[in-house]
Design a protein around this motif. Structure first.
Motif, PDB file in Angstrom:
ATOM      1  N   PHE A 268     -17.809   0.778 -15.381  1.00 50.52           N
ATOM      2  CA  PHE A 268     -19.944   1.106 -15.699  1.00 50.52           C
ATOM      3  C   PHE A 268     -19.691   2.470 -14.870  1.00 50.52           C
ATOM      4  N   ARG A 269     -19.088   2.635 -13.639  1.00 50.62           N
ATOM      5  CA  ARG A 269     -19.063   4.030 -13.733  1.00 50.62           C
ATOM      6  C   ARG A 269     -18.403   5.984 -14.734  1.00 50.62           C
ATOM      7  N   THR A 270     -16.838   4.727 -15.704  1.00 50.11           N
ATOM      8  CA  THR A 270     -16.758   6.013 -16.621  1.00 50.11           C
ATOM      9  C   THR A 270     -17.527   6.073 -17.829  1.00 50.11           C
ATOM     10  N   LEU A 271     -18.565   4.908 -18.245  1.00 55.37           N
ATOM     11  CA  LEU A 271     -19.737   5.435 -17.975  1.00 55.37           C
ATOM     12  C   LEU A 271     -21.292   6.118 -18.141  1.00 55.37           C
ATOM     13  N   CYS A 272     -21.089   6.106 -17.246  1.00 53.97           N
ATOM     14  CA  CYS A 272     -21.990   7.013 -16.231  1.00 53.97           C
ATOM     15  C   CYS A 272     -22.104   8.231 -16.244  1.00 53.97           C
ATOM     16  N   ALA A 295     -27.111   6.159 -18.540  1.00 57.83           N
ATOM     17  CA  ALA A 295     -27.799   6.981 -17.647  1.00 57.83           C
ATOM     18  C   ALA A 295     -28.198   6.665 -15.967  1.00 57.83           C
ATOM     19  N   LEU A 296     -28.482   6.923 -15.043  1.00 62.45           N
ATOM     20  CA  LEU A 296     -29.241   6.713 -13.934  1.00 62.45           C
ATOM     21  C   LEU A 296     -30.292   6.745 -13.522  1.00 62.45           C
ATOM     22  N   ASP A 297     -30.997   6.811 -12.969  1.00 62.37           N
ATOM     23  CA  ASP A 297     -32.489   7.554 -12.537  1.00 62.37           C
ATOM     24  C   ASP A 297     -32.577   8.415 -11.404  1.00 62.37           C
ATOM     25  N   GLU A 304     -31.033   4.454 -19.308  1.00 62.46           N
ATOM     26  CA  GLU A 304     -31.265   5.151 -20.322  1.00 62.46           C
ATOM     27  C   GLU A 304     -29.956   4.660 -21.094  1.00 62.46           C
ATOM     28  N   ILE A 305     -29.624   3.940 -22.087  1.00 59.92           N
ATOM     29  CA  ILE A 305     -28.371   3.663 -22.907  1.00 59.92           C
ATOM     30  C   ILE A 305     -28.617   4.784 -23.883  1.00 59.92           C
ATOM     31  N   ARG A 306     -27.608   5.133 -24.278  1.00 63.34           N
ATOM     32  CA  ARG A 306     -27.394   6.668 -25.336  1.00 63.34           C
ATOM     33  C   ARG A 306     -25.998   5.830 -26.081  1.00 63.34           C
ATOM     34  N   ILE A 307     -26.694   4.975 -27.511  1.00 60.58           N
ATOM     35  CA  ILE A 307     -24.970   5.038 -27.951  1.00 60.58           C
ATOM     36  C   ILE A 307     -25.601   4.208 -29.489  1.00 60.58           C
TER      37      ILE A 307
END
Length: 395
Positions: A268-272, A295-297, A304-307
């Motif tokens: 999770f942290r890697t993808l953030c 993305a975190l607020d 947000e998810i970007r894929i």
């Protein structure tokens, strides 16, 4: 309480919202840097002098037409302090500043913006919360009637709240004439134009400039991850669907991200944190964006998810990080294929999907263009427009 000379005070200018008085001002406790307000329910809210002066609502500090601030705090003394404070007969806080300025604050507005721990926690608890979902949404899909949404403000608000909180809705009874989509999208706000147009036609064509305009299987993705700001809402309106195949598939990207956070916090942290480049190019355009998949607020929640695997460039991270990024990316992709998360529905003529493109990942099964006509129209509306429309309707 002492009466105030109203001739010394400019009238307070409220913003466009209403602020009910849940608790009244009981007493005031002045100190060197702040004023502590004691409320009728016992809560104590500190208000620093600079904050109070910065938020004076009088017509000298706020323009009455736009209700936007005129005052810049740097234009008042840093050590500014009240010469006199009191509560008037209507429960407002009145302050006479030592430079001769006068301020009047509505108790409901003060309480709504108080920044003591209890008030901030209260506001945080009242923030809209995303309702995570999985395959069970197949039986609980939010359905709305086109005519009701077009004619009734309450039905419109109910629909928009579902789009905001759930991120996937279906509207039925939509006219099937080309261009009909525009009217319902504009019930929210203006449409966001892209290089695909204001309204884009989703049909199989030989000179396709996107895999969406083919009959291929289209894997789960968000639209336009190649843009700095991905479109917020996506509409897909079915004009005709007589072809075999082509079912719509959805997963809640926020649910996938939260599952990853629980099952594999490192992934999770890697993808953030590790950015991925997405590219969309044709003969006339070349869009690229480098950003993390998750993305975190400001509160640490997934926003947000970007894929889109078919628009992804080669990973470009330090050599020692490459195995970590591939492990996390594969894990995320595997979760999107897990049946427990998937909603699968066929869209028929006169129906449309409206979903949060920065949250809800969508896909399409392959279809046979020789078996019948298939024509969808789509468009985008930014998420900010959705939230603004909700706020105005709730006012």
């Amino acid at each position: 309480m002492n009466a105030v000379d109203t001739s010394l005070e400019a009238p307070a200018i409220a913003d466009w919202r209403n602020y009910p008085v849940s608790a009244g001002l009981a007493t005031l406790r002045p100190s060197a840097e702040r004023l502590d307000a004691v409320w009728s329910d016992g809560r104590v809210s500190p208000f620093h002098h600079q904050w109070l002066r910065d938020n004076c609502p009088c017509s000298r500090c706020v323009y009455s037409v736009t209700r936007e601030q005129l005052l810049e705090i740097v234009d008042v003394a840093e050590d500014l302090h009240p010469q006199r404070t009191r509560i008037d007969d209507q429960g407002h806080l009145l302050i006479d500043w030592q430079d001769g300025h006068h301020s009047r604050y509505h108790p409901g507005w003060l309480r709504a913006h108080a920044y003591d721990d209890a008030s901030r926690a209260e506001r945080h608890a009242q923030r809209p919360q995303s309702r995570l979902w999985n395959a069970k949404l197949n039986e609980q899909l939010p359905l709305f009637d086109y005519q009701a949404v077009m004619e009734d403000e309450r039905a419109l608000l109910d629909w928009l709240l579902a789009v905001r909180d759930i991120g996937l809705t279906q509207v039925r009874g939509v006219p099937t004439a080309p261009g009909s989509l525009q009217a319902i999208a504009q019930r929210i706000s203006f449409i966001r134009e892209s290089n695909f147009g204001v309204l884009f036609n989703v049909q199989s064509k030989a000179d396709a400039d996107s895999n969406a305009y083919t009959a291929f299987n289209l894997p789960l993705h968000s639209d336009l991850p190649t843009r700095e700001l991905q479109p917020g809402l996506q509409f897909l309106h079915c004009l005709v669907n007589d072809a075999v195949g082509g079912e719509s598939i959805f997963v809640d990207g926020f649910s996938i991200a939260e599952a990853l956070r629980q099952e594999a916090p490192e992934d999770f942290r890697t993808l953030c944190e590790m950015p991925v480049e997405f590219r969309n190019k044709d003969r006339h355009s070349d869009y690229r964006c480098l950003a993390p998949i998750i993305a975190l607020d400001a509160y640490g929640a997934v926003s947000e998810i970007r894929i889109a695997n078919f628009l992804r460039g080669p990973f470009d991270v330090a050599a020692q990080q490459m195995p970590l990024l591939y492990r996390a990316y594969r894990h995320f992709q595997a979760l999107t294929r897990d049946p427990r998360f998937r909603v699968i529905r066929r869209l028929d003529a006169g129906q449309l999907w409206c979903f949060d493109n920065r949250r809800t990942l969508h896909a399409r099964n392959a279809f046979d263009p020789a078996s019948g006509a298939r024509h969808f129209q789509g468009c985008y509306v930014d998420r900010d427009e959705l939230l603004s429309r909700i706020h105005v309707l709730q006012r």
